[in-house]
Design an enzyme around this catalytic site. Structure first.
Site, PDB file in Angstrom:
ATOM      1  N   HIS A 191       0.816  -1.217   0.000  1.00 11.46           N
ATOM      2  CA  HIS A 191       0.000   0.000   0.000  1.00 11.46           C
ATOM      3  C   HIS A 191       0.847   1.263   0.000  1.00 11.46           C
ATOM      4  O   HIS A 191       0.486   2.266  -0.586  1.00 11.46           O
ATOM      5  CB  HIS A 191      -0.905   0.010   1.239  1.00 11.46           C
ATOM      6  CG  HIS A 191      -2.230  -0.580   0.929  1.00 11.46           C
ATOM      7  ND1 HIS A 191      -2.949  -1.322   1.829  1.00 11.46           N
ATOM      8  CD2 HIS A 191      -2.967  -0.540  -0.193  1.00 11.46           C
ATOM      9  CE1 HIS A 191      -4.063  -1.706   1.269  1.00 11.46           C
ATOM     10  NE2 HIS A 191      -4.102  -1.253   0.046  1.00 11.46           N
ATOM     11  N   ARG A 298     -10.455  -2.861 -14.373  1.00  6.84           N
ATOM     12  CA  ARG A 298     -10.313  -4.002 -13.464  1.00  6.84           C
ATOM     13  C   ARG A 298     -11.483  -3.982 -12.485  1.00  6.84           C
ATOM     14  O   ARG A 298     -11.415  -3.356 -11.438  1.00  6.84           O
ATOM     15  CB  ARG A 298      -9.005  -3.900 -12.686  1.00  6.84           C
ATOM     16  CG  ARG A 298      -7.736  -4.098 -13.505  1.00  6.84           C
ATOM     17  CD  ARG A 298      -6.526  -4.008 -12.596  1.00  6.84           C
ATOM     18  NE  ARG A 298      -5.327  -4.589 -13.159  1.00  6.84           N
ATOM     19  CZ  ARG A 298      -4.349  -3.875 -13.744  1.00  6.84           C
ATOM     20  NH1 ARG A 298      -4.447  -2.571 -13.849  1.00  6.84           N
ATOM     21  NH2 ARG A 298      -3.273  -4.476 -14.215  1.00  6.84           N
ATOM     22  N   ARG A 333     -13.372  -5.878 -17.895  1.00 10.26           N
ATOM     23  CA  ARG A 333     -12.923  -7.241 -17.628  1.00 10.26           C
ATOM     24  C   ARG A 333     -13.743  -7.819 -16.484  1.00 10.26           C
ATOM     25  O   ARG A 333     -13.949  -7.147 -15.479  1.00 10.26           O
ATOM     26  CB  ARG A 333     -11.439  -7.222 -17.254  1.00 10.26           C
ATOM     27  CG  ARG A 333     -10.894  -8.623 -17.015  1.00 10.26           C
ATOM     28  CD  ARG A 333      -9.413  -8.607 -16.734  1.00 10.26           C
ATOM     29  NE  ARG A 333      -9.114  -8.115 -15.396  1.00 10.26           N
ATOM     30  CZ  ARG A 333      -7.887  -7.995 -14.913  1.00 10.26           C
ATOM     31  NH1 ARG A 333      -6.852  -8.314 -15.670  1.00 10.26           N
ATOM     32  NH2 ARG A 333      -7.678  -7.564 -13.689  1.00 10.26           N
ATOM     33  N   GLU A 430      -2.755 -14.281 -20.777  1.00  9.99           N
ATOM     34  CA  GLU A 430      -1.860 -14.104 -19.635  1.00  9.99           C
ATOM     35  C   GLU A 430      -1.406 -15.432 -19.037  1.00  9.99           C
ATOM     36  O   GLU A 430      -0.678 -15.466 -18.059  1.00  9.99           O
ATOM     37  CB  GLU A 430      -2.513 -13.219 -18.570  1.00  9.99           C
ATOM     38  CG  GLU A 430      -3.870 -13.669 -18.098  1.00  9.99           C
ATOM     39  CD  GLU A 430      -4.496 -12.696 -17.092  1.00  9.99           C
ATOM     40  OE1 GLU A 430      -3.789 -11.810 -16.578  1.00  9.99           O
ATOM     41  OE2 GLU A 430      -5.692 -12.848 -16.816  1.00  9.99           O
ATOM     42  N   ASN A 453       1.793  -8.950 -16.938  1.00  6.39           N
ATOM     43  CA  ASN A 453       2.094  -9.108 -15.503  1.00  6.39           C
ATOM     44  C   ASN A 453       2.013 -10.580 -15.116  1.00  6.39           C
ATOM     45  O   ASN A 453       2.876 -11.108 -14.423  1.00  6.39           O
ATOM     46  CB  ASN A 453       1.110  -8.308 -14.648  1.00  6.39           C
ATOM     47  CG  ASN A 453       1.070  -6.854 -15.030  1.00  6.39           C
ATOM     48  OD1 ASN A 453       1.965  -6.384 -15.720  1.00  6.39           O
ATOM     49  ND2 ASN A 453       0.050  -6.146 -14.601  1.00  6.39           N
ATOM     50  N   ASP A 454       0.939 -11.214 -15.584  1.00  7.61           N
ATOM     51  CA  ASP A 454       0.791 -12.633 -15.277  1.00  7.61           C
ATOM     52  C   ASP A 454       1.518 -13.514 -16.275  1.00  7.61           C
ATOM     53  O   ASP A 454       2.074 -14.539 -15.901  1.00  7.61           O
ATOM     54  CB  ASP A 454      -0.694 -13.011 -15.237  1.00  7.61           C
ATOM     55  CG  ASP A 454      -1.311 -12.595 -13.925  1.00  7.61           C
ATOM     56  OD1 ASP A 454      -0.735 -12.928 -12.878  1.00  7.61           O
ATOM     57  OD2 ASP A 454      -2.359 -11.919 -13.934  1.00  7.61           O
ATOM     58  N   ARG A 464       5.026 -12.633  -9.149  1.00 10.07           N
ATOM     59  CA  ARG A 464       5.132 -11.222  -9.519  1.00 10.07           C
ATOM     60  C   ARG A 464       5.229 -10.282  -8.313  1.00 10.07           C
ATOM     61  O   ARG A 464       5.637  -9.144  -8.439  1.00 10.07           O
ATOM     62  CB  ARG A 464       3.944 -10.810 -10.405  1.00 10.07           C
ATOM     63  CG  ARG A 464       2.602 -10.939  -9.727  1.00 10.07           C
ATOM     64  CD  ARG A 464       1.460 -10.828 -10.706  1.00 10.07           C
ATOM     65  NE  ARG A 464       0.903  -9.489 -10.776  1.00 10.07           N
ATOM     66  CZ  ARG A 464      -0.209  -9.179 -11.431  1.00 10.07           C
ATOM     67  NH1 ARG A 464      -0.867 -10.120 -12.116  1.00 10.07           N
ATOM     68  NH2 ARG A 464      -0.662  -7.955 -11.437  1.00 10.07           N
ATOM     69  N   CYS A 501      -2.244  -4.943 -22.005  1.00 15.20           N
ATOM     70  CA  CYS A 501      -2.652  -4.134 -20.859  1.00 15.20           C
ATOM     71  C   CYS A 501      -1.784  -4.422 -19.636  1.00 15.20           C
ATOM     72  O   CYS A 501      -2.021  -3.884 -18.563  1.00 15.20           O
ATOM     73  CB  CYS A 501      -4.130  -4.348 -20.547  1.00 15.20           C
ATOM     74  SG  CYS A 501      -4.536  -6.046 -20.183  1.00 15.20           S
TER      75      CYS A 501
HETATM   76  C1  PEP Z   1      -1.805  -8.667 -16.334  1.00 12.78           C
HETATM   77  O1  PEP Z   1      -1.753  -9.756 -15.789  1.00 12.78           O
HETATM   78  O2  PEP Z   1      -0.884  -8.216 -17.055  1.00 12.78           O
HETATM   79  C2  PEP Z   1      -2.968  -7.786 -16.137  1.00 12.78           C
HETATM   80  C3  PEP Z   1      -3.123  -6.680 -16.836  1.00 12.78           C
HETATM   81  O3  PEP Z   1      -3.874  -8.146 -15.194  1.00 12.78           O
HETATM   82  P1  PEP Z   1      -3.675  -7.933 -13.610  1.00 12.78           P
HETATM   83  O4  PEP Z   1      -2.452  -7.075 -13.423  1.00 12.78           O
HETATM   84  O5  PEP Z   1      -4.935  -7.285 -13.152  1.00 12.78           O
HETATM   85  O6  PEP Z   1      -3.500  -9.322 -13.135  1.00 12.78           O
HETATM   86 MG    MG Z   2      -3.516 -10.593 -14.860  1.00 13.63          MG
END
Ligand code: PEP
Ligand code: MG
Length: 577
Positions: A191, A298, A333, A430, A453-454, A464, A501
């Site tokens: 946070h 999100r 999403r 992802e 990210n995933d 991550r 994204c």
């Molecule tokens: C991702 O995984 O890149 C993504 C955009 O989704 P989140 O970060 O919400 O898991």
């Molecule tokens: Mg993701």
């Protein structure tokens, strides 16, 4: 004096050059003291007054947070305030003071510590982070029982160095023109890191030993881009960073002028820049920064305290965004719950990121998914809403979600409710299995959005959010680049557009590669839009194609990064920060 550099995790971008202030929060000392029967009432009174005092302190913090971050950003403090109203815990503490005849701070410590231990041992990052908030709250109450004062104001314009900072610390210090934050602990999703970014204060976390080597009064340079802190820099380092600061501020000014210009390469290839948002209120900022639409909303962020809003409540949120961004589009999403984002039906798991997450929850709980799909469909009347599904791993799941969307449509038709019959359906790419099946999946959906990210976490088997392995979480790993290139090519063969994204879309070093691969859309945090636009406008599509093709030949991230860095320096000289 010797120059020393400590590496940590970049948590909030920016550079600060200045004097360090080492902040050591003293933990209140708690000892057990017996009290006499006739002292019990006074002790309970002392406890209740401390609760009231804590509430009034938190109210002030909450008001400051609303002022600086807006009401949604202030939610952490609202949650702490709610805990202070938890009648069950308060009654239990009063009861124990009465029965055991011991001092209030001992009971508070003992009682709250049980919850903290439970949360810390849960093995869940989200709960562990909340345990940190609860510890902060406990210390606040104990300090108020003991009527001690706490430092929150100090010399202005300092770089605060601490073992850890609570969100309240970070917020309160920001009143003193803090230049930056450096902490031993913490990850990028803590946070405090999120708050620092919202407050636009440079921050580096996970430094491990910053407090060991830095004293109050030391000159330091905090580099929130690279995630390092330099202790006792020599004059030439200071000059170098001063120059960098000037260059960055000139560059930022230039960026402001880009707002109404297209994201187009020098040789005329156009790209679409969209924004990722977590809260409906962020749409205004996205528009102001030049977003053409919302590439990722999100929705899990509208779940508050684990309770999922009903269809009507969700519709209100979605329509607000759809109307504000019209004629631009919004990609909504479905809930990506599980992993590090929990809700009430959450079940404890040993490997939450490999467990009940995203569309797996949606397909297991069709009522939740269907009511969300109906809400999204209702918001789609003007034709600018698209629906997207997270964590898809197989073609079967794609077919399942398509059936669910059809079912939601027929339920609305029965109710006589209007919606966009041709609403576009897309999926996040992802999970590596979905990336490798991109050719087949592309034939059955309307668009892809790559969630790096995933995708990186699952491809490289690197958590991550875990600071210990942050160094091997490699965006430019050849395996990752090959997957991305394959996904874009597969989408284009099936004539569907592909967006990205994940955070990689907002990394200016990656832009040239993504342009070269032919990615159609970049969806990034609103703040990153001008910077990405600037890179796109500074390159030639022809060069980007050549560079991205060449990058795929290298065998390690190190080689790829060195190559891109060299190419970029030649093309945009001011881009070496
Ligand atoms: C991702 O995984 O890149 C993504 C955009 O989704 P989140 O970060 O919400 O898991
Ligand atoms: Mg993701």
């Amino acid at each position: 004096m010797e120059v020393k550099i400590i590496e940590g995790i970049p948590a909030s971008p920016g550079i600060a050059i200045g004097i360090a202030l080492k902040y050591e929060k003293l933990k209140p000392k708690v000892t057990k003291k017996e009290i006499k029967e006739h002292e019990v009432d006074a002790e309970i009174d002392r406890f209740l007054r401390a609760i009231e005092k804590s509430k009034s302190e938190l109210h002030k913090i909450f008001t400051l947070a609303v002022e600086k971050l807006g009401s949604e950003g202030a939610q952490i403090f609202e949650a702490q305030l709610l805990m202070l109203d938890d009648k069950m815990i308060i009654d239990r503490i009063i009861e124990r003071i009465k029965v055991e005849k011991v001092n209030a701070e001992f009971v508070v410590n003992d009682e709250v510590e049980k919850y903290i231990k439970f949360m810390q041992s849960s093995g869940d990052d989200y709960l562990k982070e909340r345990a940190h908030d609860l510890e902060d709250l406990k210390n606040r109450v104990i300090r108020n029982i003991q009527q001690e004062k706490w430092l929150s104001r100090f010399d202005t314009s300092r770089i605060v160095v601490a073992e850890n900072l609570t969100p309240a610390d970070a917020l309160l210090f920001s009143r003193n023109q803090v230049l930056g934050y450096a902490t031993d602990l913490g990850g990028i999703t803590s946070h405090t890191a999120i708050l620092a970014r919202a407050l636009k204060i440079p921050a580096v976390v996970g430094l491990r030993e910053a407090t060991k080597f830095i004293k109050t009064g030391d000159t330091v340079i905090l580099d929130g881009y690279k995630g390092i802190i330099i202790i006792n820099p020599n004059q030439s380092l200071i000059d170098e960073y001063q120059e960098k600061l000037t260059r960055i501020s000139e560059f930022e000014k230039k960026l402001e002028q880009l707002r109404f210009l297209p994201a187009e390469t020098i040789d005329g290839k156009k790209f679409t820049l969209l924004a990722n948002i977590e809260l409906p209120d962020e749409v205004d900022e996205a528009i102001q920064k030049g977003a053409e639409g919302i590439g990722l909303f999100r929705t899990e962020y509208i779940i508050s305290n684990g309770v999922i809003p009903d269809e009507d409540e969700q519709f209100e949120e979605y329509i607000k965004i759809a109307e504000k961004i019209y004629p631009g589009k919004v990609v909504i999403r479905t809930f990506d719950i599980g992993g590090d984002k929990i809700f009430r039906d959450y079940r404890r798991e040993d490997n939450p990121f490999l467990g009940w997450r995203g569309i797996r929850v949606g397909l297991d709980k069709p009522d939740i998914l269907l009511s969300q799909l109906r809400a999204i469909l209702r918001a789609s009347v003007k034709g600018n809403v698209m629906v997207m599904f997270p964590m898809v791993a197989s073609l079967e799941e794609v077919r399942e979600v398509k059936k669910m969307l059809e079912l939601a449509k027929s339920q609305l038709r029965e109710r006589g409710v209007k919606f966009d019959e041709n609403i576009k359906l897309g999926i996040m790419i992802e999970v590596p299995s979905a990336a490798l099946m991109a050719k087949e999946i592309a034939k059955e959906v309307d668009f892809f959005s790559i969630g790096t990210n995933d995708l990186i976490q699952y491809t490289l088997a690197v958590d991550r959010g875990n600071e210990t392995v942050a160094k091997i979480y490699q965006e430019f790993h050849p395996a990752v680049l090959r997957l991305i290139q394959f996904v874009v090519e597969s989408a284009h063969r099936a004539r569907i557009p592909v967006s990205m994204c994940g955070e990689m879309a907002s990394d200016p070093y990656a832009t040239i590669l993504l342009v070269g691969f032919g990615l159609d859309e970049f969806s990034v945090a609103p703040d990153s839009i001008p910077r990405i636009k600037q890179v796109i406008r500074s390159i030639k599509y022809r060069d980007a194609r050549r560079i991205s093709k060449r990058a795929l030949v290298f065998k390690t991230q190190g080689e790829i990064k060195a190559f891109i860095s060299k190419e970029l320096k030649g093309i945009i000289p001011e881009f070496d920060f």
